[in-house]
Design an enzyme around this catalytic site. Structure first.
Site, PDB file in Angstrom:
ATOM      1  CG  ASP A  73      -1.912   1.122   1.244  1.00  0.00           C
ATOM      2  OD1 ASP A  73      -1.935   1.900   0.274  1.00  0.00           O
ATOM      3  OD2 ASP A  73      -2.665   1.238   2.232  1.00  0.00           O
ATOM      4  CE1 TYR A  78      -4.971   8.830  -6.101  1.00  0.00           C
ATOM      5  CE2 TYR A  78      -6.583  10.545  -5.660  1.00  0.00           C
ATOM      6  CZ  TYR A  78      -6.259   9.327  -6.210  1.00  0.00           C
ATOM      7  OH  TYR A  78      -7.212   8.612  -6.879  1.00  0.00           O
ATOM      8  NE  ARG A 110      -2.346  11.091   5.945  1.00  0.00           N
ATOM      9  CZ  ARG A 110      -2.379   9.866   5.441  1.00  0.00           C
ATOM     10  NH1 ARG A 110      -2.119   8.834   6.235  1.00  0.00           N
ATOM     11  NH2 ARG A 110      -2.640   9.665   4.169  1.00  0.00           N
ATOM     12  CG  ASP A 164      -3.606   3.528  -2.971  1.00  0.00           C
ATOM     13  OD1 ASP A 164      -4.560   2.841  -3.364  1.00  0.00           O
ATOM     14  OD2 ASP A 164      -3.623   4.162  -1.901  1.00  0.00           O
ATOM     15  CD  GLU A 165      -5.281  -0.605  -0.681  1.00  0.00           C
ATOM     16  OE1 GLU A 165      -5.303  -1.670  -0.045  1.00  0.00           O
ATOM     17  OE2 GLU A 165      -6.212   0.225  -0.671  1.00  0.00           O
TER      18      GLU A 165
END
Length: 524
Positions: A73, A78, A110, A164-165
């Protein structure tokens, strides 16, 4: 706890049948096909307690001792892509947006309290210095995702899961290294080893399957015995996963996290435990205890509808689901979903890692607050029609790459024959929302790669407008508009699409003959 009590009057014939079926489950990993609740699904057997009752046992998982699977992952995908495109964004709070929502943000953002699906207005209030980058155009993200998959495919069968995984089956590479002997066959652990004594929690209310490791241990009374052979295979798998992550970084500049376990479900669950840029392994002996306290929404196959159905039955976490007979779960959810969800509640997953076939369709869409005029429709189509052309070109190029990888002398691409148009409307004679769709032949100019993109996009826009005008004759109030390409056919790279004409048939036949001759010369 719901238990099943064995009747004292059970006759010998019934006991013998049950014994034979339990033996079949233990040895073959599933019940007799004529008695299976779902294809290939194992029934939940029981283990007798001192009081004569049955307590649930996990379905036999044939993958537990033979497969090593990694889930990869990309961290804040992005955001990383945007930082590669503009290095000035590195170490600054930055969020990628679509419409009025944040779809992802980097780690400095974050730390300031920003999160997925937060409104841009709230993000600005929390972190005034945040840089908002539009992520409406997915082209650069798809390009990076291709590099990631190409790098991972060097280590085993790679199955795409979103942009993305990916899952990668590392089994063959692990076995090759063990068979080769030497230090590579018995390495030290790379990354973290997770166990049933470690605490986890979800850090996203919208995605309870996104779990993270937290400090502190959970007290357990059961001592778990480890399988030394499987432990060794996991360590080798962890080293391979670390090498794969480095290969991705070298090829794309992207950092990623990974989980290594014996099936897809567990590998995905643990891949984010130690984000970012890290990895975790989970021994099979700890799988059931790790999954036990998780909400059912964290299990594969459980969306909002399934979660609501299970909640109405008093099932909210995995341990609740284990107490329900497998047949009941399959009756509630259907054989396929019910079997998969019941397996997952025990940490099981029978699905193999498979490379996904080329998609049968590609689409581009936009949503908005209101669209009531043809001028507004045209403005939307001017945005999404070029995107669709770009997607069609990507599909063509992907097929060319697959064809070349397979050794074709004349590589093939893919072209779409049908244009689909979908919309969400609250116009006409009623005030109810309605989703509708229609289709038409894909304009020839739209798939002619000799023309410039603008002209090809105009062909898509004109055809889509014609479809909408023929369908929306009583006024409209659109909130979503989608254009898509489907009904793909093979075409010779750099040439015309392969259709049903005699000339095209001759091209296909010639290509097939040359490929067959090549295989013969190679001894294939």
């Amino acid at each position: 706890m719901l238990v099943i009590v064995l009747g004292s009057m059970e006759d010998a014939a019934s006991a013998e049948k049950r014994s034979a079926e339990e033996f079949r489950v233990r040895v073959h990993g599933g019940p007799h096909p004529l008695r299976a609740g779902s294809e290939g699904a194992a029934t939940t057997s029981g283990r007798s307690r001192d009081d004569g009752a049955l307590q649930p046992e996990p379905p036999v998982d044939p993958n537990a001792s033979r497969r090593i699977v990694a889930h990869f992952d990309v961290d804040a995908f992005y955001s990383q892509v945007e930082e590669l495109r503009d290095p000035r964004l590195v170490d600054r709070p930055m969020a990628v947006t679509q419409k009025y929502l944040i779809v992802t943000c980097n780690y400095p953002a974050r730390s300031a309290g920003l999160s997925k699906l937060m409104s841009t207005q709230k993000a600005k209030a929390l972190c005034p210095e945040v840089v908002l980058v539009s992520g409406e155009d997915l082209t650069p993200y798809r390009a990076c995702a291709k590099k990631v998959r190409a790098a991972l495919s060097r280590f085993g069968t790679c199955e795409k899961l979103g942009l993305d995984e990916c899952w990668v089956d590392l089994t063959a590479e692990v076995e090759r290294r063990i068979a080769g002997g030497g230090p590579a066959s018995d390495p030290a652990l790379a990354g973290h080893r997770h166990s049933c004594t470690s605490r986890v929690e979800s850090n996203n209310k919208h995605r309870p399957q996104d779990i993270r490791a937290v400090s502190g241990d959970v007290r357990v009374s059961t001592t778990v015995e480890e399988d030394p052979v499987q432990e060794r295979r996991l360590r080798v798998g962890a080293v391979v996963a670390a090498e794969a992550r480095e290969a991705v970084h070298a090829a794309s500049g992207l950092r990623m996290s990974a989980g290594v376990a014996h099936n897809k479900t567990l590998a995905k669950l643990i891949s984010g435990l130690h984000k970012p840029d890290d990895q975790t392994v989970l021994p099979a002996s700890h799988a059931a205890r790790v999954v036990e306290p998780l909400p059912v929404r964290a299990l594969p196959g459980v969306g909002h509808g399934v979660e609501k159905e299970l909640a109405s039955r008093g099932v909210s976490i995995a341990s609740d689901l284990r107490r329900v007979p497998r047949g009941d779960v399959c009756e509630w959810l259907g054989a396929r979903v019910g079997g998969k969800v019941h397996d997952a509640a025990w940490g099981g997953d029978r699905e193999e890692v498979r490379e996904k076939p080329a998609p049968s369709s590609v689409t581009c869409e936009d949503s908005f607050r209101s669209c009531t005029s043809w001028d507004s429709v045209d403005k939307v189509l001017r945005v999404i029609a070029p995107d669709l052309v770009a997607r069609m070109d990507e599909e063509h190029e992907d097929e060319v790459e697959r064809s070349i990888a397979q050794g074709a002398i004349v590589p093939n691409g893919r072209d779409a024959r049908t244009l689909t148009v979908r919309w969400r409307d609250r116009g006409g004679l009623t005030s109810k929302w309605a989703r509708s769709s229609s289709s038409t032949a894909m304009p020839k100019d739209a798939t002619d790669r000799r023309l410039d993109t603008g002209r090809r996009a105009d062909a898509v826009r004109s055809a889509a407008t014609s479809v909408l005008r023929s369908e929306l004759k009583r006024g409209f109030d659109l909130r979503l508009l989608n254009v898509g390409a489907t009904n793909f056919r093979l075409s010779v790279a750099g040439g015309a699409a392969v259709g049903s004409t005699a000339a095209a048939t001759e091209v296909v036949s010639a290509t097939a003959a040359m490929n067959a001759r090549r295989d013969y010369d190679r001894g294939g």
